[in-house]
Design a protein around this motif. Structure first.
Motif, mmCIF file in Angstrom:
data_model
loop_
_atom_site.group_PDB
_atom_site.id
_atom_site.type_symbol
_atom_site.label_atom_id
_atom_site.label_comp_id
_atom_site.label_asym_id
_atom_site.label_seq_id
_atom_site.Cartn_x
_atom_site.Cartn_y
_atom_site.Cartn_z
ATOM 1 N N GLU A 2 0.824 -1.209 0.000
ATOM 2 C CA GLU A 2 0.000 0.000 0.000
ATOM 3 C C GLU A 2 0.863 1.266 0.000
ATOM 4 O O GLU A 2 0.616 2.192 -0.767
ATOM 5 N N LYS A 3 1.885 1.292 0.845
ATOM 6 C CA LYS A 3 2.726 2.486 0.973
ATOM 7 C C LYS A 3 3.561 2.754 -0.268
ATOM 8 O O LYS A 3 3.915 3.899 -0.550
ATOM 9 N N THR A 4 3.901 1.714 -1.003
ATOM 10 C CA THR A 4 4.781 1.877 -2.168
ATOM 11 C C THR A 4 4.014 1.814 -3.484
ATOM 12 O O THR A 4 4.633 1.654 -4.538
ATOM 13 N N ASN A 5 2.707 1.955 -3.422
ATOM 14 C CA ASN A 5 1.862 1.854 -4.613
ATOM 15 C C ASN A 5 2.103 0.536 -5.349
ATOM 16 O O ASN A 5 2.111 0.476 -6.569
ATOM 17 N N GLY A 6 2.315 -0.515 -4.568
ATOM 18 C CA GLY A 6 2.607 -1.828 -5.119
ATOM 19 C C GLY A 6 1.420 -2.539 -5.717
ATOM 20 O O GLY A 6 1.577 -3.593 -6.320
#
Length: 70
Positions: A11-15
């Motif tokens: 979520e944090k890394t736009n994965g």
């Protein structure tokens, strides 16, 4: 890394746009549930994940720098 930590990382890394990370999340979640599954159910789910990974093919060819950030 457990599935919750991996999901937060994704979520944090736009994965969410990185399909190999989603496959990794599915593998971690399957590993966490392994004790509750029969060997047949486990093998079936693992085969399904493997097929999805295989279906990814070489989608990344030509955009390696963008995708893998070299």
């Amino acid at each position: 890394m457990n599935s919750k930590e991996l999901a937060q990382y994704i979520e944090k890394t736009n994965g969410i746009s990185k399909p190999w990370l989603l496959v990794q999340l599915r593998l971690v979640k399957l590993k966490e549930r392994r004790e509750t599954l029969s060997p047949e159910e486990y093998a079936k789910e693992l085969a399904d994940i493997h097929q999805d990974l295989t279906n990814l093919g070489e989608w990344w060819v030509g955009i390696e720098d963008e995708v893998f950030g070299s």
